[in-house]
Design a protein around this motif. Sequence first.
Motif, mmCIF file in Angstrom:
data_model
loop_
_atom_site.group_PDB
_atom_site.id
_atom_site.type_symbol
_atom_site.label_atom_id
_atom_site.label_comp_id
_atom_site.label_asym_id
_atom_site.label_seq_id
_atom_site.Cartn_x
_atom_site.Cartn_y
_atom_site.Cartn_z
ATOM 1 N N ARG A 98 3.583 19.723 6.432
ATOM 2 C CA ARG A 98 2.649 18.484 6.716
ATOM 3 C C ARG A 98 2.292 18.382 8.060
ATOM 4 O O ARG A 98 1.504 17.495 8.408
ATOM 5 C CB ARG A 98 3.840 17.362 6.472
ATOM 6 C CG ARG A 98 3.849 17.219 4.809
ATOM 7 C CD ARG A 98 4.506 15.846 4.628
ATOM 8 N NE ARG A 98 6.159 16.021 5.053
ATOM 9 C CZ ARG A 98 6.975 15.028 5.603
ATOM 10 N NH1 ARG A 98 6.642 13.759 5.310
ATOM 11 N NH2 ARG A 98 8.090 15.118 5.887
ATOM 12 N N ILE A 99 2.793 19.303 8.899
ATOM 13 C CA ILE A 99 2.355 19.212 10.436
ATOM 14 C C ILE A 99 0.680 19.379 10.490
ATOM 15 O O ILE A 99 0.078 19.179 11.380
ATOM 16 C CB ILE A 99 2.995 20.576 11.270
ATOM 17 C CG1 ILE A 99 2.696 20.121 12.717
ATOM 18 C CG2 ILE A 99 2.558 21.822 10.946
ATOM 19 C CD1 ILE A 99 3.966 19.037 13.103
ATOM 20 N N GLU A 100 0.196 20.167 9.373
ATOM 21 C CA GLU A 100 -1.253 20.291 9.344
ATOM 22 C C GLU A 100 -1.886 19.424 8.159
ATOM 23 O O GLU A 100 -2.825 18.904 8.408
ATOM 24 C CB GLU A 100 -1.678 21.840 8.771
ATOM 25 C CG GLU A 100 -3.089 21.820 8.795
ATOM 26 C CD GLU A 100 -3.773 23.351 8.627
ATOM 27 O OE1 GLU A 100 -4.842 23.744 8.482
ATOM 28 O OE2 GLU A 100 -2.867 24.407 8.784
ATOM 29 N N GLY A 101 -1.035 19.374 7.158
ATOM 30 C CA GLY A 101 -1.605 18.565 5.969
ATOM 31 C C GLY A 101 -1.912 17.072 6.387
ATOM 32 O O GLY A 101 -2.497 16.505 5.552
ATOM 33 N N ALA A 104 -1.362 12.217 10.515
ATOM 34 C CA ALA A 104 -0.564 11.122 10.928
ATOM 35 C C ALA A 104 1.011 11.461 10.851
ATOM 36 O O ALA A 104 1.712 11.129 11.914
ATOM 37 C CB ALA A 104 -0.721 9.983 9.615
ATOM 38 N N PHE A 105 1.141 12.368 10.235
ATOM 39 C CA PHE A 105 2.975 12.882 10.283
ATOM 40 C C PHE A 105 2.886 13.930 11.479
ATOM 41 O O PHE A 105 4.037 13.754 11.907
ATOM 42 C CB PHE A 105 3.191 13.970 8.966
ATOM 43 C CG PHE A 105 4.171 14.724 9.069
ATOM 44 C CD1 PHE A 105 5.482 14.071 8.666
ATOM 45 C CD2 PHE A 105 4.420 16.057 9.490
ATOM 46 C CE1 PHE A 105 6.599 14.929 8.870
ATOM 47 C CE2 PHE A 105 5.464 16.708 9.493
ATOM 48 C CZ PHE A 105 6.567 16.306 9.168
ATOM 49 N N ALA A 106 2.028 14.665 11.717
ATOM 50 C CA ALA A 106 1.841 15.309 12.964
ATOM 51 C C ALA A 106 2.202 14.521 14.216
ATOM 52 O O ALA A 106 2.882 14.811 15.251
ATOM 53 C CB ALA A 106 0.948 16.343 13.095
ATOM 54 N N ASN A 279 -1.726 23.526 13.260
ATOM 55 C CA ASN A 279 -2.199 24.174 12.015
ATOM 56 C C ASN A 279 -0.700 24.872 11.536
ATOM 57 O O ASN A 279 0.152 25.361 12.532
ATOM 58 C CB ASN A 279 -3.150 25.005 12.076
ATOM 59 C CG ASN A 279 -4.793 24.280 12.288
ATOM 60 O OD1 ASN A 279 -4.680 23.267 11.910
ATOM 61 N ND2 ASN A 279 -5.366 24.948 12.779
ATOM 62 N N CYS A 280 -0.621 25.045 10.216
ATOM 63 C CA CYS A 280 0.618 25.569 9.695
ATOM 64 C C CYS A 280 0.668 26.960 9.326
ATOM 65 O O CYS A 280 1.432 27.640 8.436
ATOM 66 C CB CYS A 280 1.255 24.767 8.424
ATOM 67 S SG CYS A 280 0.211 24.823 7.166
#
Length: 417
Positions: A98-101, A104-106, A279-280
Amino acid sequence: MRVLVIGSGAREHALLLALASDPGVTELFCAPGNAGIAAVATVREVDASHGPAVVELAKEVGADLVVVGPEVPLVLGVADALRAAGIACFGPSADAARIEGSKAFAKDVMAAAGVRTAHSEIVDNPAKLDSALDRFGPNWVVKDDGLAAGKGVVVTTDRAAARDHAAELLENGHPVLLESFLDGPEVSLFCLVDGETVVPLLPAQDHKRVGDNDAGPNTGGMGAYTPLPWLPEGSVERIVDEVVAPVAAELVRRGSGFSGLLYAGLAIGKEGPAVVEFNCRFGDPETQAVLALLESPLGELLHATATGTLADQPALRWRDGAAVAVVIAAENYPGTPRTGDVISGSDAEGVLHAGTARRDDGAIVSAGGRVLSVIGTGADLLAARDEAYQRLAAIKLPGSHFRTDIGLAAVLGRITV
């Protein structure tokens, strides 16, 4: 060690070539691959985003390690499915991806970790768009909050253009992320991450705009180079200490520990590094340049990351000099690309395939927007550029285009921090 690489781009071609030079890697497979990858690995068909299908293929080929290249399968949990089946996988869980997806989470992770990044605001209601736009500018940064393959971002001084892009995203059901503009040259830093263990690779710089001198719309990336002669000494260590390590630790704290490649996209300003995005996975086209200089055995590094033993690995070894990757794109890219054109010269040294396919008559044809990456290496950036563009001159693809200025500003000393 038998390795299965998931993906079909020049990034995966670069990964496979580096893996092939690792004496510990005995056999290579790639799914779904492309025409060029078929020369270095056994190519198989698979729905790369379907965990059970990838698991079935990994078992069928007896993979000791699966390396997931693209972001979509990672965000959809393919790595989780592989690990649940007892197969070592290089790539983060869906939770960590989710750090890329989710931008907002990032942002939430960075805020908790105390990492510098742009001020941002999520807009998910068209009625709130205009008032939100008024809180930003005179440079507007408008992003799709989800995955957009590098093409969901508009950076502009034209408020109307910013509004049009945001309105289109909202109309398609995508929340919009508005950000303050971060000044300073951009850096891509790839880091192998195993929980709280962080091992940086060489820093690189991507060229996102389609045309020379950064003209035109954003793309998935038109070229990259490494290392960065203008980057102040100690910058990589500072980025790890101030950005990547705190984010990795925060993900562990949340129970979402990262395992794989964490890619920090940064702006280097007068106050130091600030995150543009995370990006992940390995970035494209930076991977093509960075791996051209790697001497350490890549298979060993990826397997150690996947199995929680990265901290036991020796320091990375790099070739001296520089590397440049130049992307050849199909006509009309980054719009709907023209495909099916015959390519000549694509089997030469230093040419990595992305959007290519082999016709029944054996001809290699274009099959995507970014078609090839051409790699040059040399004693310095100037020599690496010369080799890349000499190799590129021998390749023919009707209607294709490429940037002529990859790494040029750095060669001319025009980039300052």
